[in-house]
Design an enzyme around this catalytic site. Structure first.
Site, PDB file in Angstrom:
ATOM      1  N   TYR A 101      75.518  36.761 -92.328  1.00 33.11           N
ATOM      2  CA  TYR A 101      74.458  37.587 -92.924  1.00 33.11           C
ATOM      3  C   TYR A 101      74.673  37.685 -94.430  1.00 33.11           C
ATOM      4  O   TYR A 101      75.815  37.743 -94.901  1.00 33.11           O
ATOM      5  CB  TYR A 101      74.498  39.017 -92.374  1.00 33.11           C
ATOM      6  CG  TYR A 101      74.002  39.171 -90.969  1.00 33.11           C
ATOM      7  CD1 TYR A 101      72.654  39.347 -90.692  1.00 33.11           C
ATOM      8  CD2 TYR A 101      74.894  39.155 -89.902  1.00 33.11           C
ATOM      9  CE1 TYR A 101      72.197  39.510 -89.387  1.00 33.11           C
ATOM     10  CE2 TYR A 101      74.448  39.318 -88.602  1.00 33.11           C
ATOM     11  CZ  TYR A 101      73.105  39.495 -88.351  1.00 33.11           C
ATOM     12  OH  TYR A 101      72.656  39.646 -87.065  1.00 33.11           O
ATOM     13  N   TYR A 140      77.995  33.979 -84.147  1.00 34.63           N
ATOM     14  CA  TYR A 140      79.110  34.413 -85.010  1.00 34.63           C
ATOM     15  C   TYR A 140      80.105  35.271 -84.227  1.00 34.63           C
ATOM     16  O   TYR A 140      79.757  35.905 -83.230  1.00 34.63           O
ATOM     17  CB  TYR A 140      78.604  35.164 -86.249  1.00 34.63           C
ATOM     18  CG  TYR A 140      77.720  36.360 -85.995  1.00 34.63           C
ATOM     19  CD1 TYR A 140      78.256  37.601 -85.660  1.00 34.63           C
ATOM     20  CD2 TYR A 140      76.345  36.252 -86.128  1.00 34.63           C
ATOM     21  CE1 TYR A 140      77.438  38.702 -85.452  1.00 34.63           C
ATOM     22  CE2 TYR A 140      75.517  37.342 -85.913  1.00 34.63           C
ATOM     23  CZ  TYR A 140      76.073  38.556 -85.581  1.00 34.63           C
ATOM     24  OH  TYR A 140      75.262  39.644 -85.366  1.00 34.63           O
ATOM     25  N   ARG A 150      78.779  36.569 -80.725  1.00 36.66           N
ATOM     26  CA  ARG A 150      77.387  36.936 -80.455  1.00 36.66           C
ATOM     27  C   ARG A 150      76.549  35.682 -80.255  1.00 36.66           C
ATOM     28  O   ARG A 150      76.642  34.750 -81.062  1.00 36.66           O
ATOM     29  CB  ARG A 150      76.773  37.697 -81.642  1.00 36.66           C
ATOM     30  CG  ARG A 150      77.322  39.056 -82.016  1.00 36.66           C
ATOM     31  CD  ARG A 150      77.120  40.138 -81.004  1.00 36.66           C
ATOM     32  NE  ARG A 150      76.019  40.045 -80.075  1.00 36.66           N
ATOM     33  CZ  ARG A 150      74.747  40.402 -80.317  1.00 36.66           C
ATOM     34  NH1 ARG A 150      74.402  40.899 -81.474  1.00 36.66           N
ATOM     35  NH2 ARG A 150      73.831  40.292 -79.383  1.00 36.66           N
ATOM     36  N   HIS A 153      70.770  35.187 -82.554  1.00 40.26           N
ATOM     37  CA  HIS A 153      69.702  36.179 -82.324  1.00 40.26           C
ATOM     38  C   HIS A 153      69.005  36.506 -83.626  1.00 40.26           C
ATOM     39  O   HIS A 153      69.568  36.332 -84.711  1.00 40.26           O
ATOM     40  CB  HIS A 153      70.259  37.458 -81.694  1.00 40.26           C
ATOM     41  CG  HIS A 153      71.288  38.138 -82.535  1.00 40.26           C
ATOM     42  ND1 HIS A 153      72.613  37.773 -82.512  1.00 40.26           N
ATOM     43  CD2 HIS A 153      71.191  39.151 -83.439  1.00 40.26           C
ATOM     44  CE1 HIS A 153      73.285  38.531 -83.356  1.00 40.26           C
ATOM     45  NE2 HIS A 153      72.456  39.373 -83.944  1.00 40.26           N
ATOM     46  N   HIS A 155      66.837  39.780 -85.376  1.00 40.92           N
ATOM     47  CA  HIS A 155      66.465  41.192 -85.240  1.00 40.92           C
ATOM     48  C   HIS A 155      65.012  41.387 -85.673  1.00 40.92           C
ATOM     49  O   HIS A 155      64.574  40.805 -86.673  1.00 40.92           O
ATOM     50  CB  HIS A 155      67.330  42.068 -86.156  1.00 40.92           C
ATOM     51  CG  HIS A 155      68.788  42.020 -85.848  1.00 40.92           C
ATOM     52  ND1 HIS A 155      69.417  42.971 -85.079  1.00 40.92           N
ATOM     53  CD2 HIS A 155      69.750  41.146 -86.204  1.00 40.92           C
ATOM     54  CE1 HIS A 155      70.705  42.682 -84.983  1.00 40.92           C
ATOM     55  NE2 HIS A 155      70.940  41.570 -85.657  1.00 40.92           N
TER      56      HIS A 155
HETATM   57  O1  LIG Z   1      76.831  47.494 -83.119  1.00 38.20           O
HETATM   58  C1  LIG Z   1      77.642  46.616 -83.341  1.00 38.20           C
HETATM   59  O2  LIG Z   1      78.855  46.850 -83.371  1.00 38.20           O
HETATM   60  C2  LIG Z   1      77.145  45.225 -83.539  1.00 38.20           C
HETATM   61  C3  LIG Z   1      78.013  44.192 -83.785  1.00 38.20           C
HETATM   62  C4  LIG Z   1      77.543  42.887 -83.935  1.00 38.20           C
HETATM   63  C5  LIG Z   1      76.179  42.642 -83.847  1.00 38.20           C
HETATM   64  O3  LIG Z   1      75.668  41.404 -83.975  1.00 38.20           O
HETATM   65  C6  LIG Z   1      75.297  43.683 -83.595  1.00 38.20           C
HETATM   66  O4  LIG Z   1      73.957  43.384 -83.515  1.00 38.20           O
HETATM   67  C7  LIG Z   1      75.781  44.976 -83.445  1.00 38.20           C
END
Ligand SMILES: O=C(O)c1ccc(O)c(O)c1
Length: 235
Positions: A101, A140, A150, A153, A155
């Site tokens: 990111y 990642y 993860r 995805h 958002h």
């Molecule tokens: O809430 C979290 O800790 C968290 C961590 C990694 C992510 O990719 C996410 O969307 C949320």
């Protein structure tokens, strides 16, 4: 129609470790909304800039495309009765093709792409349909366990005509083998809810010699509602 809380991810899901500290420890309070939250602010097409719906080009120097697999994402936003919702603002944020990111809290060693910001916006048209172009994000690692990753995805925040009408979620890509391994995905207790967060490859909208397409429809409330992201499920 009342929200079905069993369909939404539970706020406390210990395998998703950050939920242990941040989930509510007391029963939720019902806070009725009043006119100020129900009537505004109203977002119009005037909030959009020309390339907000094109994450491939909207950050880099003029004419410099972001690196990675080019994709088109599209779908329809509908209400609980399946009626398409025009003029609905969708905000988009995501990691780049390497899974990083553009944010100061992201310390992953994968590189930033100088031509990718990872943010965009689009309004649904008169048929409730939206389309944006972007780069397929990478998977990642995250500090949930010794080797936690993860799935790729994107958002989305969907804003209705007033501030109190907001759905924040993240969608996945059909066929990603990381989906069933992810504790955030698995905080959805129901495979049908995971299915609702999975974008489908859509060869009818793929652009020959340019990009693949994925379809992700969004439904607000009702039996087939799009689940929230876990961290907003308590709202
Ligand atoms: O809430 C979290 O800790 C968290 C961590 C990694 C992510 O990719 C996410 O969307 C949320």
């Amino acid at each position: 129609m009342a929200r079905d809380r069993d369909w939404q991810p539970a706020a406390l899901t210990p395998d998703y470790k950050t939920t242990i500290l941040r989930s509510p420890h007391a029963p939720l309070l019902h806070m009725p909304t009043a006119l100020p939250e129900e009537t505004g602010p109203v977002f119009g097409h005037d909030v959009l800039q020309p390339r907000d719906d094109d994450l491939i080009l909207n950050y880099g120097a003029e004419g410099q495309a972001a690196i990675g697999p080019r994709i088109l994402v599209h779908g329809v936003v509908a209400d609980q009765n399946g009626r398409p919702l025009p003029d609905t603002l969708i905000e988009i944020w995501q990691a780049n093709a390497a899974g990083r990111y553009r944010h100061h809290n992201d310390g992953y060693l994968a590189p930033l792409d100088p031509h990718f910001g990872g943010c965009g916006r689009v309004m649904t048209d008169t048929h409730g349909a939206y389309t944006f172009r972007t780069i397929q994000p990478g998977a990642y690692p995250w500090p949930n366990g010794p080797n936690a990753w993860r799935p790729a995805h994107i958002h989305l925040s969907i804003l209705g005509p007033s501030f109190a009408q907001r759905l924040i979620t993240q969608f996945y890509f059909e066929g990603d083998p990381l989906i069933p391994l992810c504790p955030i995905v698995n905080s959805l207790g129901n495979p049908a809810a995971v299915d609702r967060l999975t974008a489908r490859l859509d060869m009818d909208r793929a652009v020959p010699m340019d990009m693949l397409a994925y379809r992700f429809d969004i439904t607000l409330r009702g039996r087939h509602q799009t689940p929230f992201e876990n961290r907003t499920a308590g709202l």
